[in-house]
Design a protein around this motif. Structure first.
Motif, mmCIF file in Angstrom:
data_model
loop_
_atom_site.group_PDB
_atom_site.id
_atom_site.type_symbol
_atom_site.label_atom_id
_atom_site.label_comp_id
_atom_site.label_asym_id
_atom_site.label_seq_id
_atom_site.Cartn_x
_atom_site.Cartn_y
_atom_site.Cartn_z
ATOM 1 N N MET A 1 -24.322 37.029 -9.263
ATOM 2 C CA MET A 1 -25.604 37.074 -9.808
ATOM 3 C C MET A 1 -25.791 38.331 -10.764
ATOM 4 S SD MET A 1 -28.428 36.740 -6.370
ATOM 5 C CE MET A 1 -27.915 38.485 -6.000
ATOM 6 N N GLY A 2 -24.951 39.225 -10.770
ATOM 7 C CA GLY A 2 -24.905 40.283 -11.371
ATOM 8 C C GLY A 2 -24.909 39.888 -12.921
ATOM 9 N N GLU A 3 -23.864 39.123 -13.243
ATOM 10 C CA GLU A 3 -23.492 38.738 -14.749
ATOM 11 C C GLU A 3 -24.970 37.901 -15.165
ATOM 12 O OE1 GLU A 3 -19.962 39.545 -16.474
ATOM 13 O OE2 GLU A 3 -21.561 40.888 -15.640
ATOM 14 N N LEU A 4 -25.546 37.103 -14.363
ATOM 15 C CA LEU A 4 -26.507 36.210 -14.892
ATOM 16 C C LEU A 4 -27.682 37.133 -14.757
ATOM 17 C CD1 LEU A 4 -25.412 33.149 -12.861
ATOM 18 C CD2 LEU A 4 -25.638 33.096 -15.417
ATOM 19 N N GLY A 5 -27.914 38.059 -14.021
ATOM 20 C CA GLY A 5 -28.986 39.002 -13.819
ATOM 21 C C GLY A 5 -30.250 38.535 -12.794
ATOM 22 N N TRP A 6 -29.543 37.541 -12.118
ATOM 23 C CA TRP A 6 -30.467 36.599 -10.993
ATOM 24 C C TRP A 6 -30.976 37.663 -10.228
ATOM 25 C CZ3 TRP A 6 -27.628 31.590 -10.219
ATOM 26 C CH2 TRP A 6 -27.796 30.534 -11.304
ATOM 27 N N TRP A 7 -32.338 37.405 -9.926
ATOM 28 C CA TRP A 7 -32.780 38.042 -8.726
ATOM 29 C C TRP A 7 -32.708 37.136 -7.409
ATOM 30 C CZ3 TRP A 7 -38.589 38.635 -10.208
ATOM 31 C CH2 TRP A 7 -38.831 39.699 -11.078
ATOM 32 N N SER A 8 -32.667 37.722 -6.089
ATOM 33 C CA SER A 8 -32.429 37.111 -4.819
ATOM 34 C C SER A 8 -33.565 36.138 -4.696
ATOM 35 C CB SER A 8 -32.547 38.024 -3.815
ATOM 36 O OG SER A 8 -33.816 38.520 -3.720
ATOM 37 N N MET A 9 -33.315 35.156 -3.888
ATOM 38 C CA MET A 9 -34.335 34.229 -3.603
ATOM 39 C C MET A 9 -35.863 34.854 -3.151
ATOM 40 S SD MET A 9 -33.413 31.096 -4.387
ATOM 41 C CE MET A 9 -35.065 30.200 -3.660
ATOM 42 N N LYS A 10 -35.738 35.886 -2.225
ATOM 43 C CA LYS A 10 -36.705 36.583 -1.797
ATOM 44 C C LYS A 10 -37.519 37.103 -2.881
ATOM 45 C CE LYS A 10 -38.113 40.921 0.606
ATOM 46 N NZ LYS A 10 -39.306 40.246 0.923
ATOM 47 N N GLY A 11 -36.792 37.795 -3.899
ATOM 48 C CA GLY A 11 -37.493 38.347 -5.087
ATOM 49 C C GLY A 11 -38.169 37.337 -5.887
ATOM 50 N N ARG A 12 -37.616 36.238 -6.059
ATOM 51 C CA ARG A 12 -38.271 35.269 -6.877
ATOM 52 C C ARG A 12 -39.538 34.656 -6.283
ATOM 53 N NH1 ARG A 12 -33.310 31.720 -8.447
ATOM 54 N NH2 ARG A 12 -32.156 32.967 -7.269
ATOM 55 N N ARG A 13 -39.272 34.549 -4.685
ATOM 56 C CA ARG A 13 -40.613 34.134 -3.952
ATOM 57 C C ARG A 13 -41.603 34.988 -3.949
ATOM 58 N NH1 ARG A 13 -36.672 32.242 -0.371
ATOM 59 N NH2 ARG A 13 -36.802 34.171 0.903
ATOM 60 N N GLN A 93 -32.715 45.506 -8.593
ATOM 61 C CA GLN A 93 -31.818 46.240 -9.047
ATOM 62 C C GLN A 93 -31.247 47.245 -7.969
ATOM 63 O OE1 GLN A 93 -30.822 46.910 -12.282
ATOM 64 N NE2 GLN A 93 -29.543 48.634 -12.030
ATOM 65 N N GLU A 94 -31.956 47.960 -7.388
ATOM 66 C CA GLU A 94 -31.550 49.002 -6.067
ATOM 67 C C GLU A 94 -30.659 48.163 -5.218
ATOM 68 O OE1 GLU A 94 -33.435 52.046 -2.916
ATOM 69 O OE2 GLU A 94 -34.530 51.191 -4.588
ATOM 70 N N GLN A 95 -31.140 47.408 -4.516
ATOM 71 C CA GLN A 95 -30.534 46.553 -3.691
ATOM 72 C C GLN A 95 -29.109 45.824 -3.973
ATOM 73 O OE1 GLN A 95 -33.319 43.378 -2.485
ATOM 74 N NE2 GLN A 95 -34.443 45.036 -1.006
ATOM 75 N N TRP A 96 -29.068 45.302 -5.242
ATOM 76 C CA TRP A 96 -27.839 44.842 -5.965
ATOM 77 C C TRP A 96 -26.921 45.801 -5.978
ATOM 78 C CZ3 TRP A 96 -26.812 46.054 -11.306
ATOM 79 C CH2 TRP A 96 -25.669 45.457 -11.765
ATOM 80 N N MET A 97 -27.334 47.082 -6.585
ATOM 81 C CA MET A 97 -26.344 48.190 -6.796
ATOM 82 C C MET A 97 -25.834 48.471 -5.217
ATOM 83 S SD MET A 97 -26.168 49.213 -9.883
ATOM 84 C CE MET A 97 -25.576 51.124 -9.901
ATOM 85 N N SER A 98 -26.668 48.695 -4.299
ATOM 86 C CA SER A 98 -26.096 48.981 -2.862
ATOM 87 C C SER A 98 -25.008 47.970 -2.354
ATOM 88 C CB SER A 98 -27.437 49.051 -1.947
ATOM 89 O OG SER A 98 -28.184 50.182 -2.247
ATOM 90 N N ARG A 99 -25.147 46.555 -2.922
ATOM 91 C CA ARG A 99 -24.420 45.596 -2.135
ATOM 92 C C ARG A 99 -23.108 45.806 -2.994
ATOM 93 N NH1 ARG A 99 -28.895 42.259 -2.656
ATOM 94 N NH2 ARG A 99 -28.252 41.414 -4.478
ATOM 95 N N MET A 100 -23.036 46.103 -4.251
ATOM 96 C CA MET A 100 -21.771 46.336 -5.031
ATOM 97 C C MET A 100 -21.001 47.480 -4.401
ATOM 98 S SD MET A 100 -22.121 45.679 -9.286
ATOM 99 C CE MET A 100 -23.007 47.113 -9.380
#
Length: 231
Positions: A1-13, A93-100
């Protein structure tokens, strides 16, 4: 998801939910409004109910004041969308960084990928070239740092077998240091710098993370040169 800049499904919903919620409280008419009013009266009794989750969503995004003042404080549609997008983006962004931080194979990726956004190189080159660059940047590749895991080797034992540097063959070593590919690397760097006249360091060029001087009009072409050289 990082390279595509995609949000999670929850974020989009959540984005779509809050945009719809604003529409409901703005129009205040019809059966939809009547159902919403009844739903509001039951807030707190059913955490799975639409209104309960909407209020929770607003609270998570630090927007709960808009729930409290929904009767007389309705932002303009474009302003509301912009605000919600900013808040959801910040949370994603914050959640993605934490997962990384929990994934060891992203050790190099974490050093240069700081923003959850679509990477420009994905618009260039062939599918094969983009795939190679993505695997190198993302740590899922055939370098010793990755393949050594399957041989049960300690990280420091995953040494490059192509040069005499006695260094671990990780992504930085392969793209920026390995003597076996020094001539290929020199040609790529020389061509990129002649095109852009920029001050990008070697890592910024080889990992296609740098920015060419905008007035050069070469922002896309130099990435193509790098991917052709790497793939």
């Amino acid at each position: 998801m990082g390279e595509l800049g995609w949000w999670s499904m929850k974020g989009r919903r959540d984005l779509l939910r809050l945009i719809y919620w604003r529409e409901v409280i703005e129009k205040k008419e019809g059966l939809r409004w009547e159902v919403y009013q009844e739903c509001r009266k039951r807030v707190g009794h059913d955490k799975e109910a639409w209104c309960d989750y909407t209020k929770k969503c607003l609270r998570e995004l630090d927007l709960e004041i808009h729930w409290v003042n929904q009767e007389d404080d309705i932002m303009k549609r474009d302003e509301w969308r912009k605000l919600v997008v900013e808040r959801v983006q910040s949370r994603e962004q914050e959640q993605w960084m934490s997962r990384m931080e929990t994934k060891s194979k992203l050790r190099t990726y974490r050093e240069f990928k700081k923003v959850l956004e679509r990477e420009s190189y994905l618009e260039e080159g062939t599918a094969s070239q983009r795939r190679v660059m993505t695997t190198i940047r993302g740590g899922s590749n055939n370098l010793r740092i990755e393949m050594g895991r399957y041989e049960k080797l300690a990280v420091e034992e995953r040494v490059c077998i192509f040069c005499d540097a006695d260094e671990v063959e990780d992504e930085k070593h392969f793209l920026c240091k390995c003597g076996e590919w020094s001539e290929d690397r020199r040609k790529v760097l020389q061509k990129v710098r002649s095109m852009t006249q920029s001050s990008m360091v070697d890592e910024e060029v080889m990992f296609v993370t740098g920015k060419a001087a905008k007035n050069q009009g070469k922002e896309r072409k130099w990435r193509q040169v790098v991917m052709e050289g790497v793939a």
